[in-house]
Write a protein that holds these residues in place. Structure first.
Motif, PDB file in Angstrom:
ATOM      1  N   ILE A   1       0.831  -1.206   0.000  1.00 21.98           N
ATOM      2  CA  ILE A   1       0.000   0.000   0.000  1.00 21.98           C
ATOM      3  C   ILE A   1       0.868   1.259   0.000  1.00 21.98           C
ATOM      4  O   ILE A   1       0.644   2.186  -0.782  1.00 21.98           O
ATOM      5  CB  ILE A   1      -0.970   0.000   1.197  1.00 21.98           C
ATOM      6  CG1 ILE A   1      -2.029  -1.093   1.014  1.00 21.98           C
ATOM      7  CG2 ILE A   1      -1.624   1.371   1.386  1.00 21.98           C
ATOM      8  CD1 ILE A   1      -2.870  -1.360   2.247  1.00 21.98           C
ATOM      9  N   SER A   2       1.868   1.298   0.857  1.00 18.86           N
ATOM     10  CA  SER A   2       2.702   2.504   0.933  1.00 18.86           C
ATOM     11  C   SER A   2       3.578   2.659  -0.311  1.00 18.86           C
ATOM     12  O   SER A   2       3.827   3.781  -0.751  1.00 18.86           O
ATOM     13  CB  SER A   2       3.529   2.509   2.218  1.00 18.86           C
ATOM     14  OG  SER A   2       4.336   1.356   2.306  1.00 18.86           O
TER      15      SER A   2
ATOM     16  N   VAL B   1       7.428   4.761   2.798  1.00 16.12           N
ATOM     17  CA  VAL B   1       7.298   3.301   2.690  1.00 16.12           C
ATOM     18  C   VAL B   1       7.614   2.635   4.035  1.00 16.12           C
ATOM     19  O   VAL B   1       6.888   1.737   4.476  1.00 16.12           O
ATOM     20  CB  VAL B   1       8.188   2.744   1.561  1.00 16.12           C
ATOM     21  CG1 VAL B   1       8.284   1.225   1.616  1.00 16.12           C
ATOM     22  CG2 VAL B   1       7.650   3.192   0.202  1.00 16.12           C
ATOM     23  N   ILE B   2       8.660   3.068   4.692  1.00 15.68           N
ATOM     24  CA  ILE B   2       9.033   2.469   5.983  1.00 15.68           C
ATOM     25  C   ILE B   2       7.943   2.731   7.024  1.00 15.68           C
ATOM     26  O   ILE B   2       7.478   1.805   7.701  1.00 15.68           O
ATOM     27  CB  ILE B   2      10.399   3.000   6.452  1.00 15.68           C
ATOM     28  CG1 ILE B   2      11.500   2.478   5.545  1.00 15.68           C
ATOM     29  CG2 ILE B   2      10.666   2.617   7.907  1.00 15.68           C
ATOM     30  CD1 ILE B   2      12.798   3.246   5.626  1.00 15.68           C
ATOM     31  N   LEU B   3       7.536   3.973   7.149  1.00 12.96           N
ATOM     32  CA  LEU B   3       6.484   4.303   8.128  1.00 12.96           C
ATOM     33  C   LEU B   3       5.170   3.604   7.790  1.00 12.96           C
ATOM     34  O   LEU B   3       4.494   3.073   8.674  1.00 12.96           O
ATOM     35  CB  LEU B   3       6.285   5.814   8.217  1.00 12.96           C
ATOM     36  CG  LEU B   3       7.439   6.599   8.834  1.00 12.96           C
ATOM     37  CD1 LEU B   3       7.175   8.101   8.743  1.00 12.96           C
ATOM     38  CD2 LEU B   3       7.698   6.174  10.263  1.00 12.96           C
ATOM     39  N   GLY B   4       4.825   3.575   6.509  1.00 12.10           N
ATOM     40  CA  GLY B   4       3.602   2.902   6.094  1.00 12.10           C
ATOM     41  C   GLY B   4       3.644   1.411   6.358  1.00 12.10           C
ATOM     42  O   GLY B   4       2.658   0.818   6.819  1.00 12.10           O
ATOM     43  N   THR B   5       4.781   0.795   6.101  1.00  8.91           N
ATOM     44  CA  THR B   5       4.924  -0.636   6.337  1.00  8.91           C
ATOM     45  C   THR B   5       4.744  -0.951   7.811  1.00  8.91           C
ATOM     46  O   THR B   5       4.013  -1.881   8.183  1.00  8.91           O
ATOM     47  CB  THR B   5       6.300  -1.129   5.843  1.00  8.91           C
ATOM     48  OG1 THR B   5       6.410  -0.869   4.436  1.00  8.91           O
ATOM     49  CG2 THR B   5       6.493  -2.611   6.098  1.00  8.91           C
ATOM     50  N   VAL B   6       5.378  -0.175   8.667  1.00  5.23           N
ATOM     51  CA  VAL B   6       5.305  -0.426  10.108  1.00  5.23           C
ATOM     52  C   VAL B   6       3.915  -0.082  10.654  1.00  5.23           C
ATOM     53  O   VAL B   6       3.292  -0.899  11.350  1.00  5.23           O
ATOM     54  CB  VAL B   6       6.413   0.341  10.867  1.00  5.23           C
ATOM     55  CG1 VAL B   6       6.228   0.229  12.375  1.00  5.23           C
ATOM     56  CG2 VAL B   6       7.786  -0.192  10.456  1.00  5.23           C
ATOM     57  N   VAL B   7       3.404   1.091  10.345  1.00  7.79           N
ATOM     58  CA  VAL B   7       2.113   1.516  10.896  1.00  7.79           C
ATOM     59  C   VAL B   7       0.989   0.606  10.408  1.00  7.79           C
ATOM     60  O   VAL B   7       0.178   0.110  11.202  1.00  7.79           O
ATOM     61  CB  VAL B   7       1.822   2.994  10.554  1.00  7.79           C
ATOM     62  CG1 VAL B   7       0.390   3.374  10.877  1.00  7.79           C
ATOM     63  CG2 VAL B   7       2.802   3.903  11.289  1.00  7.79           C
ATOM     64  N   LEU B   8       0.920   0.365   9.103  1.00  3.49           N
ATOM     65  CA  LEU B   8      -0.140  -0.495   8.572  1.00  3.49           C
ATOM     66  C   LEU B   8       0.051  -1.944   9.011  1.00  3.49           C
ATOM     67  O   LEU B   8      -0.927  -2.653   9.263  1.00  3.49           O
ATOM     68  CB  LEU B   8      -0.204  -0.378   7.054  1.00  3.49           C
ATOM     69  CG  LEU B   8      -0.613   0.994   6.518  1.00  3.49           C
ATOM     70  CD1 LEU B   8      -0.461   1.050   4.998  1.00  3.49           C
ATOM     71  CD2 LEU B   8      -2.023   1.346   6.937  1.00  3.49           C
TER      72      LEU B   8
END
Length: 137
Positions: free
Chosen positions: A63-64, A84-91
């Motif tokens: 998604i990110s 991408v890193i923040l999206g991967t971790v948060v999602l």
């Protein structure tokens, strides 16, 4: 009107496939992170166990990556890698909690952020360096 030397040439098949190959490599890094986590917590290192742990993070990665249109610059550090890193971790954490796949304790969030941040940033740095070496810059 553009001269023949100024006309844009369409990318060849390898150029079109490269971003997708790099996204797959990012996915393998996420699976590796899940495998290491499962091993250290003795929660199962079978393929199903690892993929079950990795699935929410893989979905977050996808998604990110789509959100930043990764195919345009798959090794861009700012702002793409950060998103991408923040999206991967948060999602990924949200997916774990929503599906009952585990919690999102502060220590786990920090470890995931650090490890996935290092892995996904490292991949981008390496592919940028390799790209520069390949073009002679």
């Amino acid at each position: 009107m553009r001269s023949p030397s100024q006309q844009m040439t369409p990318p060849h098949r390898g150029q079109l496939a490269l971003p997708w190959l790099l996204l797959a490599l990012d996915g393998l890094l996420v699976v590796g992170f899940a495998a290491l986590g499962n091993r250290s917590h003795e929660t199962g290192i079978g393929l199903g166990d690892v993929l079950g742990t990795a699935a929410p993070f893989l979905l977050g990665l996808l998604i990110s990556s789509l959100a930043v249109r990764f195919w345009r610059a798959p090794s861009r550090l700012w702002p793409d890698a950060v998103v991408v890193i923040l999206g991967t971790v948060v999602l990924g954490m949200a997916g774990r909690v929503l599906t009952g796949g585990g919690g999102a304790e502060c220590s786990f969030v920090l470890v995931a952020l650090g490890v996935l941040g290092a892995l996904l940033t490292g991949r981008r740095v390496l592919t940028r360096l390799i790209g520069r070496l390949g073009t002679g810059r």
